[in-house]
Design a protein around this motif. Structure first.
Motif, PDB file in Angstrom:
ATOM      1  N   ASN A   1      -9.981  -1.222 -16.071  1.00  0.00           N
ATOM      2  CA  ASN A   1     -11.344  -1.595 -15.673  1.00  0.00           C
ATOM      3  C   ASN A   1     -12.279  -0.392 -15.649  1.00  0.00           C
ATOM      4  O   ASN A   1     -13.111  -0.232 -14.748  1.00  0.00           O
ATOM      5  CB  ASN A   1     -11.335  -2.268 -14.305  1.00  0.00           C
ATOM      6  N   GLY A   2     -12.123   0.474 -16.644  1.00  0.00           N
ATOM      7  CA  GLY A   2     -13.014   1.614 -16.779  1.00  0.00           C
ATOM      8  C   GLY A   2     -12.697   2.785 -15.879  1.00  0.00           C
ATOM      9  O   GLY A   2     -13.455   3.759 -15.848  1.00  0.00           O
ATOM     10  N   ARG A   3     -11.575   2.726 -15.132  1.00  0.00           N
ATOM     11  CA  ARG A   3     -11.213   3.801 -14.213  1.00  0.00           C
ATOM     12  C   ARG A   3      -9.820   4.326 -14.549  1.00  0.00           C
ATOM     13  O   ARG A   3      -8.975   3.601 -15.064  1.00  0.00           O
ATOM     14  CB  ARG A   3     -11.224   3.287 -12.759  1.00  0.00           C
ATOM     15  N   ARG A   4      -9.618   5.605 -14.253  1.00  0.00           N
ATOM     16  CA  ARG A   4      -8.293   6.194 -14.434  1.00  0.00           C
ATOM     17  C   ARG A   4      -7.263   5.381 -13.655  1.00  0.00           C
ATOM     18  O   ARG A   4      -7.465   5.047 -12.491  1.00  0.00           O
ATOM     19  CB  ARG A   4      -8.285   7.631 -13.919  1.00  0.00           C
ATOM     20  N   HIS A   5      -6.129   5.095 -14.302  1.00  0.00           N
ATOM     21  CA  HIS A   5      -5.053   4.407 -13.607  1.00  0.00           C
ATOM     22  C   HIS A   5      -3.897   5.391 -13.459  1.00  0.00           C
ATOM     23  O   HIS A   5      -2.935   5.386 -14.226  1.00  0.00           O
ATOM     24  CB  HIS A   5      -4.625   3.148 -14.362  1.00  0.00           C
ATOM     25  N   SER A   6      -3.990   6.250 -12.448  1.00  0.00           N
ATOM     26  CA  SER A   6      -2.951   7.228 -12.162  1.00  0.00           C
ATOM     27  C   SER A   6      -1.738   6.532 -11.572  1.00  0.00           C
ATOM     28  O   SER A   6      -1.795   5.351 -11.198  1.00  0.00           O
ATOM     29  CB  SER A   6      -3.484   8.266 -11.169  1.00  0.00           C
ATOM     30  N   VAL A   7      -0.633   7.278 -11.414  1.00  0.00           N
ATOM     31  CA  VAL A   7       0.532   6.672 -10.777  1.00  0.00           C
ATOM     32  C   VAL A   7       0.257   6.370  -9.307  1.00  0.00           C
ATOM     33  O   VAL A   7       0.850   5.451  -8.731  1.00  0.00           O
ATOM     34  CB  VAL A   7       1.792   7.548 -10.908  1.00  0.00           C
ATOM     35  N   ALA A   8      -0.652   7.131  -8.691  1.00  0.00           N
ATOM     36  CA  ALA A   8      -1.026   6.814  -7.305  1.00  0.00           C
ATOM     37  C   ALA A   8      -1.729   5.463  -7.246  1.00  0.00           C
ATOM     38  O   ALA A   8      -1.442   4.633  -6.379  1.00  0.00           O
ATOM     39  CB  ALA A   8      -1.919   7.913  -6.729  1.00  0.00           C
ATOM     40  N   ASN A   9      -2.661   5.225  -8.175  1.00  0.00           N
ATOM     41  CA  ASN A   9      -3.355   3.939  -8.211  1.00  0.00           C
ATOM     42  C   ASN A   9      -2.411   2.801  -8.585  1.00  0.00           C
ATOM     43  O   ASN A   9      -2.569   1.669  -8.111  1.00  0.00           O
ATOM     44  CB  ASN A   9      -4.505   3.994  -9.222  1.00  0.00           C
ATOM     45  N   ALA A  10      -1.429   3.094  -9.420  1.00  0.00           N
ATOM     46  CA  ALA A  10      -0.542   2.039  -9.906  1.00  0.00           C
ATOM     47  C   ALA A  10       0.593   1.727  -8.933  1.00  0.00           C
ATOM     48  O   ALA A  10       0.940   0.557  -8.741  1.00  0.00           O
ATOM     49  CB  ALA A  10       0.043   2.444 -11.268  1.00  0.00           C
ATOM     50  N   PHE A  11       1.174   2.767  -8.315  1.00  0.00           N
ATOM     51  CA  PHE A  11       2.420   2.571  -7.574  1.00  0.00           C
ATOM     52  C   PHE A  11       2.311   2.778  -6.067  1.00  0.00           C
ATOM     53  O   PHE A  11       3.133   2.239  -5.325  1.00  0.00           O
ATOM     54  CB  PHE A  11       3.499   3.518  -8.118  1.00  0.00           C
ATOM     55  N   VAL A  12       1.358   3.573  -5.591  1.00  0.00           N
ATOM     56  CA  VAL A  12       1.323   3.897  -4.161  1.00  0.00           C
ATOM     57  C   VAL A  12       0.221   3.157  -3.417  1.00  0.00           C
ATOM     58  O   VAL A  12       0.477   2.507  -2.396  1.00  0.00           O
ATOM     59  CB  VAL A  12       1.203   5.423  -3.937  1.00  0.00           C
ATOM     60  N   HIS A  13      -1.011   3.245  -3.890  1.00  0.00           N
ATOM     61  CA  HIS A  13      -2.102   2.627  -3.135  1.00  0.00           C
ATOM     62  C   HIS A  13      -1.900   1.126  -2.904  1.00  0.00           C
ATOM     63  O   HIS A  13      -2.212   0.629  -1.819  1.00  0.00           O
ATOM     64  CB  HIS A  13      -3.445   2.897  -3.822  1.00  0.00           C
ATOM     65  N   PRO A  14      -1.346   0.387  -3.869  1.00  0.00           N
ATOM     66  CA  PRO A  14      -1.154  -1.056  -3.610  1.00  0.00           C
ATOM     67  C   PRO A  14      -0.111  -1.366  -2.530  1.00  0.00           C
ATOM     68  O   PRO A  14      -0.099  -2.482  -2.009  1.00  0.00           O
ATOM     69  CB  PRO A  14      -0.701  -1.603  -4.977  1.00  0.00           C
ATOM     70  N   ILE A  15       0.742  -0.387  -2.188  1.00  0.00           N
ATOM     71  CA  ILE A  15       1.831  -0.690  -1.241  1.00  0.00           C
ATOM     72  C   ILE A  15       1.800   0.232  -0.016  1.00  0.00           C
ATOM     73  O   ILE A  15       2.772   0.309   0.735  1.00  0.00           O
ATOM     74  CB  ILE A  15       3.204  -0.618  -1.939  1.00  0.00           C
ATOM     75  N   GLU A  16       0.670   0.906   0.219  1.00  0.00           N
ATOM     76  CA  GLU A  16       0.599   1.838   1.349  1.00  0.00           C
ATOM     77  C   GLU A  16       0.698   1.136   2.700  1.00  0.00           C
ATOM     78  O   GLU A  16       0.940   1.785   3.716  1.00  0.00           O
ATOM     79  CB  GLU A  16      -0.676   2.663   1.282  1.00  0.00           C
ATOM     80  N   ASP A  17       0.507  -0.171   2.712  1.00  0.00           N
ATOM     81  CA  ASP A  17       0.610  -0.895   3.988  1.00  0.00           C
ATOM     82  C   ASP A  17       2.053  -1.268   4.332  1.00  0.00           C
ATOM     83  O   ASP A  17       2.303  -1.874   5.380  1.00  0.00           O
ATOM     84  CB  ASP A  17      -0.269  -2.141   3.970  1.00  0.00           C
ATOM     85  N   ARG A  18       3.012  -0.926   3.466  1.00  0.00           N
ATOM     86  CA  ARG A  18       4.405  -1.183   3.814  1.00  0.00           C
ATOM     87  C   ARG A  18       4.785  -0.347   5.041  1.00  0.00           C
ATOM     88  O   ARG A  18       4.579   0.869   5.063  1.00  0.00           O
ATOM     89  CB  ARG A  18       5.325  -0.839   2.642  1.00  0.00           C
ATOM     90  N   ARG A  19       5.372  -0.998   6.028  1.00  0.00           N
ATOM     91  CA  ARG A  19       5.680  -0.317   7.277  1.00  0.00           C
ATOM     92  C   ARG A  19       6.809   0.696   7.151  1.00  0.00           C
ATOM     93  O   ARG A  19       6.979   1.561   8.017  1.00  0.00           O
ATOM     94  CB  ARG A  19       6.008  -1.349   8.358  1.00  0.00           C
ATOM     95  N   ASN A  20       7.565   0.608   6.060  1.00  0.00           N
ATOM     96  CA  ASN A  20       8.670   1.544   5.869  1.00  0.00           C
ATOM     97  C   ASN A  20       8.285   2.733   4.990  1.00  0.00           C
ATOM     98  O   ASN A  20       9.145   3.513   4.584  1.00  0.00           O
ATOM     99  CB  ASN A  20       9.890   0.837   5.285  1.00  0.00           C
ATOM    100  N   LEU A  21       6.982   2.889   4.705  1.00  0.00           N
ATOM    101  CA  LEU A  21       6.494   4.016   3.907  1.00  0.00           C
ATOM    102  C   LEU A  21       5.485   4.832   4.701  1.00  0.00           C
ATOM    103  O   LEU A  21       4.550   4.277   5.287  1.00  0.00           O
ATOM    104  CB  LEU A  21       5.843   3.519   2.609  1.00  0.00           C
ATOM    105  N   LYS A  22       5.672   6.153   4.696  1.00  0.00           N
ATOM    106  CA  LYS A  22       4.704   7.065   5.298  1.00  0.00           C
ATOM    107  C   LYS A  22       4.279   8.066   4.232  1.00  0.00           C
ATOM    108  O   LYS A  22       5.130   8.737   3.629  1.00  0.00           O
ATOM    109  CB  LYS A  22       5.305   7.790   6.498  1.00  0.00           C
ATOM    110  N   VAL A  23       2.980   8.152   3.973  1.00  0.00           N
ATOM    111  CA  VAL A  23       2.432   9.079   2.987  1.00  0.00           C
ATOM    112  C   VAL A  23       1.721  10.196   3.738  1.00  0.00           C
ATOM    113  O   VAL A  23       0.821   9.938   4.543  1.00  0.00           O
ATOM    114  CB  VAL A  23       1.458   8.371   2.029  1.00  0.00           C
ATOM    115  N   VAL A  24       2.131  11.428   3.487  1.00  0.00           N
ATOM    116  CA  VAL A  24       1.546  12.577   4.179  1.00  0.00           C
ATOM    117  C   VAL A  24       0.987  13.549   3.140  1.00  0.00           C
ATOM    118  O   VAL A  24       1.725  14.047   2.280  1.00  0.00           O
ATOM    119  CB  VAL A  24       2.587  13.307   5.047  1.00  0.00           C
TER     120      VAL A  24
END
Length: 265
Positions: A193-216
């Protein structure tokens, strides 16, 4: 964070490997994961606007901008080595070209005794990770997290260049990523959609609300803790404060081609 915390997995480096691992491992709700990134979060518009990669090549906040030692074979010149320093790692600062490694490299790993690492062995995982807007065939797939496509409006000179190469009997191939990437072709890119699709956008940001994941972020790991010859945790600083994280299962070092060996040494 508290001064000491314990997770099943501690991942050092939130680049192209670390982000995928964080996503896959936390699919199991019974597994806890801490994903560590030395740089800041990927909030800069320059990361997400595709043309911003030109600025990101020399951005001291998001790019380590390493230089090689002087090379006597190049009259002591140094080589510029850009490396990403943010969520997504180098996939957040690169030119967004999607290209897999050469088939022969993977097949040689398998021939040397690394079972499961041939190109054909890895192809299902390439396809699983990919949402290709242009292809759905044995080499590519749709429905995966990482968006891949041809540019909507490529420069007309691209096709002139290919025609010129063909006129010189150079080999033109339809797809760099089908296992044979020797020749001339048009690259696909990791844009959505006209924006960079990094691995962070593809794999991390969509699942950051998982309670078993902590991103620091802003987490600089200084040492891997070894006990009885086994990696059991890491020592790090977050915003200047010293911390230790323990790993019940594994410490995964995915800090890139330069910083992984640097940390291990």
């Amino acid at each position: 964070m508290s001064q000491t915390e314990t997770f099943d997995y501690v991942i050092v480096g939130a680049g192209s490997a670390g982000c995928v691992l964080a996503n896959r491992l936390t699919e199991d709700e019974n597994v806890t994961v801490c994903l560590l990134e030395a740089g800041p979060r990927d909030k800069s518009p320059l990361i997400h606007i595709p043309a911003g990669f030109i600025r990101m090549m020399f951005h001291p906040t998001y790019n380590y901008m390493f230089m090689s030692p002087p090379d006597p074979n190049m009259k002591n010149r140094q080589t510029f080595v850009p490396r990403g320093r943010t969520l997504g790692g180098s996939s957040s600062i690169n030119g967004m070209i999607y290209i897999r490694g050469h088939r022969r490299d993977f097949d040689e790993w398998a021939e040397l005794g690394n079972s499961g690492w041939s190109f054909n062995d890895l192809l299902p995982y390439f396809r699983k990770s990919e949402n290709n807007e242009n292809y759905d065939n044995p080499a590519h797939s749709r429905g995966g997290p990482l968006n891949v496509k041809y540019l909507d409006k490529p420069n007309p000179l691209n096709h002139v260049f290919l025609e010129a190469a063909e006129s010189l009997q150079k080999r033109r191939i339809p797809d760099f990523n089908a296992g044979d990437n020797e020749g001339f072709s048009i690259y696909q890119v990791t844009i959505k959609n006209g924006r960079r699709h990094s691995v962070a956008n593809a794999f991390v940001h969509p699942i950051e609300d998982r309670r078993n994941l902590k991103v620091v972020t802003d987490a600089q790991v200084s040492r891997i803790v070894l006990e009885g010859g086994r990696a059991t945790g890491v020592e790090l600083t977050v915003n200047g404060a010293p911390l230790r994280l323990n790993a019940r299962s594994e410490v995964i070092v995915s800090a890139g081609a330069i910083q992984s060996p640097q940390l291990l040494m």
